[in-house]
Motif scaffolding. Structure first.
Motif, short mmCIF file in Angstrom:
data_model
loop_
_atom_site.label_atom_id
_atom_site.label_comp_id
_atom_site.label_asym_id
_atom_site.label_seq_id
_atom_site.Cartn_x
_atom_site.Cartn_y
_atom_site.Cartn_z
N VAL A 192 1.02 -1.27 -0.10
CA VAL A 192 -0.04 0.13 0.01
C VAL A 192 1.00 1.19 0.18
O VAL A 192 1.78 1.44 1.03
N THR A 193 0.97 1.90 -1.12
CA THR A 193 2.03 3.08 -1.24
C THR A 193 1.37 4.40 -1.37
O THR A 193 2.09 5.33 -0.71
N HIS A 194 -0.23 4.43 -1.20
CA HIS A 194 -0.71 5.64 -1.14
C HIS A 194 -1.83 5.70 0.06
O HIS A 194 -2.45 4.53 0.04
N HIS A 195 -1.99 6.64 0.95
CA HIS A 195 -3.15 6.87 1.59
C HIS A 195 -3.71 8.08 1.49
O HIS A 195 -3.04 9.20 1.33
N GLU A 196 -4.86 8.44 1.85
CA GLU A 196 -5.64 9.74 1.51
C GLU A 196 -6.18 9.81 3.03
O GLU A 196 -6.76 9.21 3.69
N LEU A 197 -5.71 11.37 3.58
CA LEU A 197 -6.00 11.77 4.79
C LEU A 197 -7.36 12.58 4.76
O LEU A 197 -7.27 13.69 3.86
N HIS A 198 -8.24 12.37 5.51
CA HIS A 198 -9.23 13.45 5.58
C HIS A 198 -9.53 13.93 6.94
O HIS A 198 -9.46 13.17 7.91
N LEU A 199 -10.05 15.30 6.91
CA LEU A 199 -10.12 16.02 8.23
C LEU A 199 -11.63 16.40 8.10
O LEU A 199 -11.92 17.14 7.15
N ASP A 200 -12.23 16.15 9.21
CA ASP A 200 -13.57 16.57 9.12
C ASP A 200 -14.50 16.36 8.15
O ASP A 200 -15.22 16.76 7.51
#
Length: 319
Positions: free
Chosen positions: A254-262
């Motif tokens: 897994v080379t990419h992650h998405e970060l979500h805030l609120d």
């Protein structure tokens, strides 16, 4: 006898226009009203507030909103996604009656729901002591779209009047002060959730959060296995938030992650080389004032290029 050319053209044009006008007929007007909301409840949360909840109405097209009435007068208008609200500014120790109606995009409005009543609590302006936090919180799945929470009662110097259920940092349900269980509906299949409960008294003092519990609802039939990052933690130091998590097992790196805030996309976390084994760590700067709260979620990019499921949310407070 031969028909004049002009007359022949007129007949052809008339037929063509008739065909075109038939193809462009407007859709039938929507005149059917939604059904009346059911399952309406009203619970006094304090000396000046009542919490009203209901189950979704149905419509032949779509419900677009709800209107809440107190003693027959409109007091709230809400979108179709909202099935609960607080009615505030009420008189202490007074009985109030509530109904709810649904409406659609064409302006059709449903019959009123059954009338429910609640009596606000007596005022106690001197009470400044919050209840203790609820303990021993547990959650069990109720199918793939609902969950049942249970807890040990809180204590208060006067009395607990309500329990508020939070999903991440958003209140999703309110139960009466005598309750030790709540059923949360409207969940999505195959989704990770984190719940806490707070107790509240008549003076609107809220307890600290209960311990957090997590639940991943069952996947829909035929859906692939859950691909959410696991065991996410979020800690704040001055000017920085640090995340730790276990990437999902996807059968490949897994080379990419998405970060979500609120709930909003913030950035993509990309490993420049081979992803680290085991738990992953990412830190990012924050310039918000101390006390700012964020709800953090992550999702991973799968080997086929699509994005996986979201992690259970975490609430972190800027220091």
């Amino acid at each position: 006898m031969q028909r004049p050319l002009a007359a022949s053209l007129l007949v052809i044009l008339t037929v063509a226009l008739s065909a075109c006008s038939g193809a462009a007929e407007p859709p039938p007007k929507d005149t059917r009203a939604p059904t009346a909301p059911t399952g309406v409840t009203a619970t006094a949360g304090s000396a000046t507030t009542v919490h009203v909840m209901w189950s979704a109405a149905t419509d032949d097209r779509a419900v677009t909103g709800y209107v809440v009435y107190r003693e027959g007068r409109q007091v709230k208008e809400l979108p179709a996604t909202t099935l609960m609200t607080d009615i505030v500014g009420l008189a202490p120790a007074a009985r109030h009656a509530f109904t709810v109606r649904a409406h659609d995009a064409a302006g059709n409005i449903s019959p009123p729901s059954a009338t429910v009543a609640a009596t606000t609590l007596p005022a106690d302006a001197e009470d400044r002591t919050p209840p203790t936090a609820p303990r021993a919180l547990r959650v069990t799945a109720d199918g793939s779209r609902a969950a049942t929470l249970t807890w040990t009662p809180s204590r208060d110097d006067t009395r607990v009047t309500a329990y508020d259920v939070y999903q991440a940092d958003t209140r999703v349900h309110t139960a009466p002060g005598a309750a030790t269980t709540a059923r949360v509906t409207g969940l999505r299949p195959g989704t990770a959730y984190a719940f806490t409960v707070r107790a509240r008294d008549a003076a609107e003092n809220s307890s600290p959060d209960s311990p957090r519990v997590e639940l991943t609802t069952a996947s829909a039939p035929g859906a692939p296995p859950n691909t959410a990052p696991e065991n996410l933690t979020a800690t704040a130091t001055k000017g920085e938030i640090t995340l730790n998590w276990t990437p999902p097992d996807t059968g490949g790196p897994v080379t990419h992650h998405e970060l979500h805030l609120d709930g909003r996309f913030t950035t993509t976390i990309v490993w420049g080389t081979t992803p680290p084994p085991g738990r992953a760590t990412y830190a990012f700067p924050v310039q918000d004032p101390p006390g700012t709260r964020y709800t953090v979620t992550l999702r991973a990019r799968l080997p086929d290029g699509t994005w996986g499921d979201f992690s259970a949310p975490r609430v972190v407070v800027v220091r």
